[in-house]
Design a protein around this motif. Structure first.
Motif, short mmCIF file in Angstrom:
data_model
loop_
_atom_site.label_atom_id
_atom_site.label_comp_id
_atom_site.label_asym_id
_atom_site.label_seq_id
_atom_site.Cartn_x
_atom_site.Cartn_y
_atom_site.Cartn_z
N LEU A 182 0.84 -1.20 0.00
CA LEU A 182 0.00 0.00 0.00
C LEU A 182 0.87 1.25 0.00
O LEU A 182 0.65 2.17 -0.79
N ASP A 183 1.87 1.28 0.85
CA ASP A 183 2.77 2.44 0.93
C ASP A 183 3.48 2.66 -0.40
O ASP A 183 3.59 3.80 -0.87
N SER A 184 3.95 1.60 -1.01
CA SER A 184 4.63 1.71 -2.30
C SER A 184 3.68 2.25 -3.36
O SER A 184 4.05 3.12 -4.16
N PHE A 185 2.46 1.75 -3.38
CA PHE A 185 1.46 2.21 -4.34
C PHE A 185 1.17 3.69 -4.14
O PHE A 185 1.11 4.46 -5.11
N LEU A 186 1.00 4.11 -2.89
CA LEU A 186 0.68 5.51 -2.60
C LEU A 186 1.82 6.44 -2.97
O LEU A 186 1.58 7.60 -3.33
N ARG A 187 3.06 5.96 -2.90
CA ARG A 187 4.21 6.79 -3.30
C ARG A 187 4.34 6.89 -4.80
O ARG A 187 4.92 7.82 -5.32
N GLY A 188 3.81 5.93 -5.54
CA GLY A 188 3.93 5.89 -6.99
C GLY A 188 2.93 6.79 -7.69
O GLY A 188 2.07 7.42 -7.08
N SER A 189 3.05 6.83 -9.00
CA SER A 189 2.18 7.69 -9.80
C SER A 189 0.72 7.26 -9.73
O SER A 189 -0.18 8.09 -9.82
N SER A 190 0.45 5.97 -9.57
CA SER A 190 -0.93 5.52 -9.47
C SER A 190 -1.59 6.07 -8.22
O SER A 190 -2.77 6.44 -8.24
N GLY A 191 -0.85 6.13 -7.15
CA GLY A 191 -1.38 6.67 -5.90
C GLY A 191 -1.72 8.13 -5.99
O GLY A 191 -2.63 8.62 -5.31
N GLU A 192 -1.00 8.87 -6.84
CA GLU A 192 -1.28 10.30 -7.00
C GLU A 192 -2.66 10.54 -7.58
O GLU A 192 -3.28 11.57 -7.31
N LEU A 250 -5.27 8.85 -6.96
CA LEU A 250 -6.29 8.39 -6.02
C LEU A 250 -6.05 9.02 -4.64
O LEU A 250 -5.73 8.33 -3.67
N PRO A 251 -6.22 10.33 -4.54
CA PRO A 251 -5.87 11.01 -3.28
C PRO A 251 -6.68 10.52 -2.08
O PRO A 251 -6.20 10.61 -0.95
N TYR A 252 -7.88 10.00 -2.31
CA TYR A 252 -8.67 9.52 -1.19
C TYR A 252 -8.00 8.35 -0.48
O TYR A 252 -8.24 8.11 0.71
N LEU A 253 -7.14 7.61 -1.18
CA LEU A 253 -6.42 6.51 -0.54
C LEU A 253 -5.31 7.02 0.38
O LEU A 253 -4.96 6.37 1.35
N ARG A 254 -4.76 8.17 0.04
CA ARG A 254 -3.71 8.75 0.87
C ARG A 254 -4.26 9.32 2.16
O ARG A 254 -3.57 9.39 3.17
N ARG A 255 -5.51 9.76 2.08
CA ARG A 255 -6.15 10.36 3.25
C ARG A 255 -6.25 9.28 4.34
O ARG A 255 -6.69 8.17 4.11
N ASP A 256 -5.81 9.61 5.51
CA ASP A 256 -5.87 8.68 6.65
C ASP A 256 -5.14 7.37 6.38
O ASP A 256 -5.60 6.29 6.77
N ALA A 257 -4.00 7.43 5.71
CA ALA A 257 -3.25 6.22 5.38
C ALA A 257 -2.94 5.35 6.60
O ALA A 257 -3.03 4.13 6.52
N ASP A 286 -4.15 0.01 9.59
CA ASP A 286 -4.62 -0.70 10.79
C ASP A 286 -5.92 -0.05 11.26
O ASP A 286 -5.92 1.03 11.84
N ILE A 287 -7.03 -0.70 10.99
CA ILE A 287 -8.36 -0.17 11.31
C ILE A 287 -8.52 0.13 12.80
O ILE A 287 -9.32 0.97 13.20
N ARG A 288 -7.73 -0.53 13.63
CA ARG A 288 -7.85 -0.32 15.08
C ARG A 288 -7.41 1.07 15.50
O ARG A 288 -7.75 1.51 16.59
N LEU A 289 -6.68 1.78 14.63
CA LEU A 289 -6.35 3.17 14.94
C LEU A 289 -7.59 4.06 14.88
O LEU A 289 -7.65 5.12 15.50
N TRP A 290 -8.59 3.62 14.14
CA TRP A 290 -9.86 4.34 14.05
C TRP A 290 -10.83 3.87 15.12
O TRP A 290 -11.53 4.64 15.73
N TYR A 291 -10.87 2.54 15.33
CA TYR A 291 -11.77 1.94 16.31
C TYR A 291 -11.01 0.85 17.06
O TYR A 291 -10.94 -0.30 16.62
N ALA A 292 -10.43 1.24 18.18
CA ALA A 292 -9.51 0.36 18.92
C ALA A 292 -10.14 -0.95 19.38
O ALA A 292 -9.45 -1.96 19.49
#
Length: 83
Positions: A33-43, A45-52, A57-63
């Protein structure tokens, strides 16, 4: 019917093409995921970068989460045959 079966059935009734239950844990593919977001494809799709971090780890949102209902919705109407 188990709770998992009931949840998946309700998701499909709501229009989900696919539904499944996954453990609430860090994403095993976080490096991809991190590699994808750093690449041109990730650019594009900005909504994927939001709250990366939450996407990793979904538990950061709902522990307290133990499991996650994951749904897939088709953008192609009835073209889901054969999935």
């Amino acid at each position: 019917m188990s709770l998992a079966q009931e949840l998946k059935a309700r998701a499909r009734e709501a229009g989900a093409s696919l539904a499944g239950i996954a453990p609430a844990q860090p994403l095993p593919q976080a490096a991809l995921l991190d590699s994808f977001l750093r690449g041109s494809s990730g650019e594009s799709l900005p909504y994927l970068r939001r709250d990366a971090p939450i996407r990793r780890d979904i538990r950061l949102w709902y522990a307290e989460a133990k499991s996650v209902l994951v749904c897939g919705f088709s953008y192609g109407g009835s073209r889901t045959a054969g999935w």
